[in-house]
Write an enzyme that holds these catalytic residues in place. Structure first.
Site, short mmCIF file in Angstrom:
data_model
loop_
_atom_site.label_atom_id
_atom_site.label_comp_id
_atom_site.label_asym_id
_atom_site.label_seq_id
_atom_site.Cartn_x
_atom_site.Cartn_y
_atom_site.Cartn_z
N CYS A 28 0.67 -1.06 -0.05
CA CYS A 28 0.06 -0.04 -0.14
C CYS A 28 0.86 1.16 0.19
CB CYS A 28 -0.88 -0.40 1.38
SG CYS A 28 -1.83 1.60 1.53
N CYS A 31 -0.13 3.65 2.84
CA CYS A 31 0.37 3.51 4.12
C CYS A 31 1.88 3.73 4.18
CB CYS A 31 0.29 1.99 4.24
SG CYS A 31 -1.76 1.16 3.97
#
Length: 105
Positions: A28, A31
């Site tokens: 991600c 993230c």
């Protein structure tokens, strides 16, 4: 930040007095952007334990709690959900702190 490692410990984790689950995944990009500021956020809210939950490892938990976008955060107090910041959008430090500021103290 502590990480959830076993499915059967999930109930124990959310039954803590105050806990925030941080849903993430290694792939991600959003993230990765937020992770460098998470220690600072954790330090600002010592009443809460922060637990990292790998979305790919705990897909059943993500489905149960409707985590369809990451990074996302859900706060629990004594096993009861008290707040959620769940979306597919990138989160900023300010947005996460605003979420934390609105949790029960």
């Amino acid at each position: 930040m502590e990480a959830l490692t076993k499915q059967d410990s999930f109930t124990d984790v959310i039954n803590k007095e105050r806990v925030v689950l941080y849903f993430t995944a290694g792939w991600c990009p959003d993230c990765t952007v937020i992770e460098p500021v998470l220690p600072e956020i954790e330090a600002a809210y010592p009443a809460y334990s922060f637990i990292k939950v790998d979305r790919d490892q705990f897909i059943d938990v993500c489905q149960e709690y409707e985590i369809f976008g990451i990074p996302s955060f859900i706060a629990f107090q004594n096993g009861k959900e008290v707040g959620r910041f769940v979306s597919k959008d990138r989160k900023t430090k300010e947005e996460i702190m605003n979420f934390m500021n609105h949790l029960p103290s």
